[in-house]
Design a protein around this motif. Structure first.
Motif, PDB file in Angstrom:
ATOM      1  N   GLU A 123     -16.619  12.213  37.994  1.00 30.58           N
ATOM      2  CA  GLU A 123     -15.726  12.368  36.846  1.00 30.58           C
ATOM      3  C   GLU A 123     -15.111  11.052  36.404  1.00 30.58           C
ATOM      4  OE1 GLU A 123     -15.487  15.183  35.206  1.00 30.58           O
ATOM      5  OE2 GLU A 123     -16.929  16.013  36.637  1.00 30.58           O
TER       6      GLU A 123
ATOM      7  N   HIS B 176     -20.308   8.965  35.581  1.00 29.54           N
ATOM      8  CA  HIS B 176     -20.729  10.268  35.081  1.00 29.54           C
ATOM      9  C   HIS B 176     -22.132  10.215  34.495  1.00 29.54           C
ATOM     10  CE1 HIS B 176     -20.101  14.352  33.697  1.00 29.54           C
ATOM     11  NE2 HIS B 176     -20.516  14.013  32.502  1.00 29.54           N
TER      12      HIS B 176
ATOM     13  N   LYS C 220     -23.102  13.861  40.856  1.00 30.19           N
ATOM     14  CA  LYS C 220     -22.497  15.020  40.211  1.00 30.19           C
ATOM     15  C   LYS C 220     -21.627  15.776  41.219  1.00 30.19           C
ATOM     16  CE  LYS C 220     -24.471  14.648  36.116  1.00 30.19           C
ATOM     17  NZ  LYS C 220     -24.891  13.257  36.268  1.00 30.19           N
ATOM     18  N   TYR C 221     -20.800  16.649  40.701  1.00 30.27           N
ATOM     19  CA  TYR C 221     -19.874  17.374  41.573  1.00 30.27           C
ATOM     20  C   TYR C 221     -20.589  18.322  42.527  1.00 30.27           C
ATOM     21  CZ  TYR C 221     -20.274  21.744  38.855  1.00 30.27           C
ATOM     22  OH  TYR C 221     -20.720  22.895  38.254  1.00 30.27           O
TER      23      TYR C 221
ATOM     24  N   GLU D 157     -16.198  24.333  33.020  1.00 27.97           N
ATOM     25  CA  GLU D 157     -17.262  23.638  33.737  1.00 27.97           C
ATOM     26  C   GLU D 157     -16.643  22.902  34.926  1.00 27.97           C
ATOM     27  OE1 GLU D 157     -20.420  23.745  33.058  1.00 27.97           O
ATOM     28  OE2 GLU D 157     -20.472  24.590  31.041  1.00 27.97           O
ATOM     29  N   GLY D 158     -17.487  22.518  35.892  1.00 23.11           N
ATOM     30  CA  GLY D 158     -17.050  21.618  36.935  1.00 23.11           C
ATOM     31  C   GLY D 158     -16.727  22.261  38.267  1.00 23.11           C
TER      32      GLY D 158
END
Length: 316
Positions: A157, A162, A168-169, A215-216
């Motif tokens: 993030e 990003h 990515k998460y 999202e996320g």
């Protein structure tokens, strides 16, 4: 085997099927169905924590994972290419796209792999490769990999980071799955009352973020983790040991890879009806189970028979 985890595999696969099938009836909102992939990532970390032994060898570990994941994916990707040539004769499939899809590399120009569920397998294979690289650390392997993924996932993030495809998460979900699996490995129990609280908050978060189409990691990763922990507290309940529930878990990978073909078929001919939506979901699950029984399982058994003779290993 943890029956609750196996059941959640089936649950996650069906959730993803429903989410993708909504292209047949877009009036409904089930954005939370996409979190089925987040559940898979958490479960993947748990399974690795439970299955990796201190004397594991990198090559054998990676071979086990490749046998489990790659053959069916390659078969289905081949069918996806055939689908393009049959039903979209004006389109073409470039060799670059084929290579990137088959080798779990970043798709060109931000697109998806030829078989779109393959995007999540790109991260799965990254997870396996990193584990194989550090498996020689013995007892420190899992904690080290978890910390590395927590660090990388936290960068996802931050501005420029990003843009990196593999930062990515989702890496946070793998790492927390490892930590949860390490607790399960020590037979740490979760009280039913606490498990109920986990489930209540999990469903509440899913509903909230589904409504706002969030999202996320906070939106889907946190409730996925709570769901896993909540279901684990009911591990011995009959619902998780039910044959149909366990069969859905067994067939989850086939369901996950087969369902795009059913949805593509319906999109070419029918749409805009809730009846079509439910029919598409049912057939996706049905053909997924058929694929598991008649393609995935025999192919896996055949390959394992050969590999066991050569290496005397077991693949789960």
């Amino acid at each position: 085997m943890l029956y609750s985890i196996q059941a959640l595999r089936g649950f996650g696969a069906v959730a993803v099927v429903i989410f993708h099938a909504l292209t047949l009836y877009p009036e409904l909102n089930f954005r939370a169905g996409a979190a089925g992939v987040d559940i898979f990532f958490v479960i993947s970390g748990i399974v690795m924590a439970l299955s990796i032994k201190e004397n594991a060898k990198p090559g054998i570990f990676l071979l086990r994972r490749v046998i489990r994941v790659v053959p069916l994916y390659w078969v289905m990707t081949g069918l996806a290419i055939l689908n393009v040539y049959i039903f979209y004769p004006g389109a073409s499939v470039g060799s670059d796209a084929v290579v990137r899809s088959m080798l779990f590399l970043k798709p060109a120009n931000g697109s998806m792999p030829l078989l779109y569920p393959g995007w999540s397998l790109n991260y799965e294979m990254l997870f396996y490769v990193v584990l194989a690289l550090f498996i020689s650390f013995r007892r420190y392997c899992l904690p080290f990999v978890a910390l590395v993924f927590i660090f990388l996932g936290s960068l996802s993030e931050i501005g420029h980071f990003h843009e990196f495809y593999f930062v990515k998460y989702y890496l946070l979900e793998f790492s927390l799955g490892i930590l949860i699996g390490s607790l399960f490995k020590r037979n740490i129990k979760i009280e039913r009352g606490v498990g109920i609280l986990f489930l209540i908050f999990s469903f509440a978060l899913f509903a909230l973020h589904n409504y706002f189409k969030s999202e996320g990691f906070i939106a889907w990763g946190v409730p996925s983790i709570l769901l896993v922990l909540g279901c684990y507290s009911f591990e011995n309940k009959a619902i998780f040991r039910n044959k149909i529930v366990q069969m859905m878990g067994d067939a989850s990978y086939s369901i996950y890879l087969v369902h795009p073909f059913v949805i593509w078929a319906f999109e070419r001919n029918y749409s805009g009806s809730i009846v079509v939506l439910f029919f598409g979901i049912f057939l996706s699950i049905f053909f997924g189970v058929i694929c598991f029984r008649w393609i995935e399982q025999p192919m896996l058994n055949c390959m394992l028979g050969f590999v066991r003779v050569k290496t005397k290993i077991q693949v789960t």
